[in-house]
Write an enzyme that holds these catalytic residues in place. Structure first.
Site, mmCIF file in Angstrom:
data_model
loop_
_atom_site.group_PDB
_atom_site.id
_atom_site.type_symbol
_atom_site.label_atom_id
_atom_site.label_comp_id
_atom_site.label_asym_id
_atom_site.label_seq_id
_atom_site.Cartn_x
_atom_site.Cartn_y
_atom_site.Cartn_z
ATOM 1 N N LYS A 196 0.934 -1.210 -0.131
ATOM 2 C CA LYS A 196 -0.071 0.094 0.077
ATOM 3 C C LYS A 196 0.814 1.055 -0.052
ATOM 4 C CE LYS A 196 -3.698 -2.362 2.312
ATOM 5 N NZ LYS A 196 -4.592 -2.676 3.341
ATOM 6 N N ASP A 208 -11.322 2.850 4.255
ATOM 7 C CA ASP A 208 -11.681 1.421 4.118
ATOM 8 C C ASP A 208 -12.988 1.043 4.097
ATOM 9 O OD1 ASP A 208 -9.801 -0.764 3.826
ATOM 10 O OD2 ASP A 208 -9.526 -0.777 5.934
ATOM 11 N N GLN A 218 -4.899 -1.323 9.917
ATOM 12 C CA GLN A 218 -4.499 -2.746 9.139
ATOM 13 C C GLN A 218 -4.980 -3.878 10.198
ATOM 14 O OE1 GLN A 218 -3.398 -3.206 5.999
ATOM 15 N NE2 GLN A 218 -3.920 -5.407 6.500
#
Ligand code: NAP
Length: 280
Positions: free
Chosen positions: A53, A120, A97
């Site tokens: 990422k 997200d 994460q």
């Protein structure tokens, strides 16, 4: 018949090149998009995801910061960091994460992220917005799947879409996205009576179960589009939820693993970050 291979890597690259131009415009206006990733602990797969990422952000000109926190970080410390990031105007997107170490409360952490920075799409406000079609951030993997199918110029409205898996991060949101595109959507899960029979009715079959090579040739209607979301490590190799070698002989189009959905997930994360910055 051999299926057309849907090249997610190439499509993601096109999207990232377009995004880089948008990022350059925003940067010229003094508003460089910024993504902050929070990584807690030493999960090896998470470390790999975070690194890719970060690399993708740098390539597109997006500022990326990674906060690497020790495994024993407390809930309070993590929430304090989220509060700081929420208040930082240079941070447009915050991504924690997952999975977090077992002693941390994931739900509370996600709820603490400002919905406007939740790139997200996991915050309940964004989940609710997706359900009612009110905009907001959409989870990156489902968004990437829809984009892949659209760019493959496959019709969606009126088609039978069968989703294998009902997780909050893939199955449910991808089903909602295809419903909004006027598909007739069926969701299967571990308690579905005859998953193979449901799968065979699909014009577009989306497999997100986490079971290596579960989907066999006789699960697929000839000519169907097969999207394989699975990432399973088997003897050191990554394989999908679809038996690619068998299914490519019957499907009309199919995504490979790796190189299908995975790269699209990252491209959609970058897109969400750029959108967050553009919204100001
Ligand atoms: P998950 O949370 O474990 O959910 C799996 C779902 O599959 C559950 O709903 C489960 O049903 C269902 N299921 C399990 N066995 C089944 C079977 N035999 N038949 C029908 N349904 C079955 O997994 P996830 O997070 O959604 O991820 C799914 C896969 O996608 C994993 O391999 C993951 O690594 C991968 N993934 C890839 C990306 C990417 O970027 N490419 C992103 C996210 C996830 P129940 O609900 O009844 O238990």
């Amino acid at each position: 018949m051999t299926a057309k291979i849907i090249d997610g890597k190439a499509i993601a690259q096109e999207i990232r090149a377009d995004l880089a131009k948008h990022v350059a415009q925003l940067t010229a206006q003094g508003n460089t998009p910024g993504l902050t990733v929070v990584l807690v602990g030493d999960n090896p797969a998470s470390k790999v995801y975070v690194r890719s990422k970060q690399r993708a952000c740098e390539e597109a000109g997006i500022n990326s910061t990674v906060h690497r926190l020790a495994e024993e970080t407390t809930q309070e410390e993590l929430l304090d960091l989220i509060t700081q990031l929420n208040a930082d105007s240079t941070v447009h997107g915050i991504l924690v994460q997952l999975p977090l170490p077992g002693h941390l409360n994931e739900e509370e952490v996600i709820n603490a992220i400002l919905p406007e920075k939740d790139v997200d799409g996991f915050h309940p406000i964004n989940v609710g917005k997706l359900q009612i079609g009110a905009g907001g951030f959409v989870p990156c993997t489902p968004a990437g799947i829809l984009e892949l199918v659209k760019r493959t110029e496959v019709p969606i409205a009126g088609q039978n879409v069968v989703v294998l898996g009902r997780s909050n991060i893939v199955g449910k949101p991808v089903a909602t996205l295809f419903l909004q595109e006027n598909a007739t959507v069926t969701i299967c899960h571990s308690r579905t009576k005859d998953v193979a029979a449901e799968a065979r009715r699909a014009d577009i079959l989306i497999a997100a179960v986490g079971r290596p090579k579960l989907v066999k040739r006789d699960w697929v209607k000839p000519g169907a589009v097969v999207i394989d979301v699975g990432i399973n490590r088997v003897n050191g190799k990554i394989v999908g939820d679809v038996d690619f070698e068998e299914v490519k002989e019957v499907a009309g189009a199919i995504t490979p693993v790796p190189g299908g959905v995975g790269p699209m997930t990252i491209a959609m994360l970058l897109k969400a970050t750029v959108e967050a910055a553009a919204r100001g």
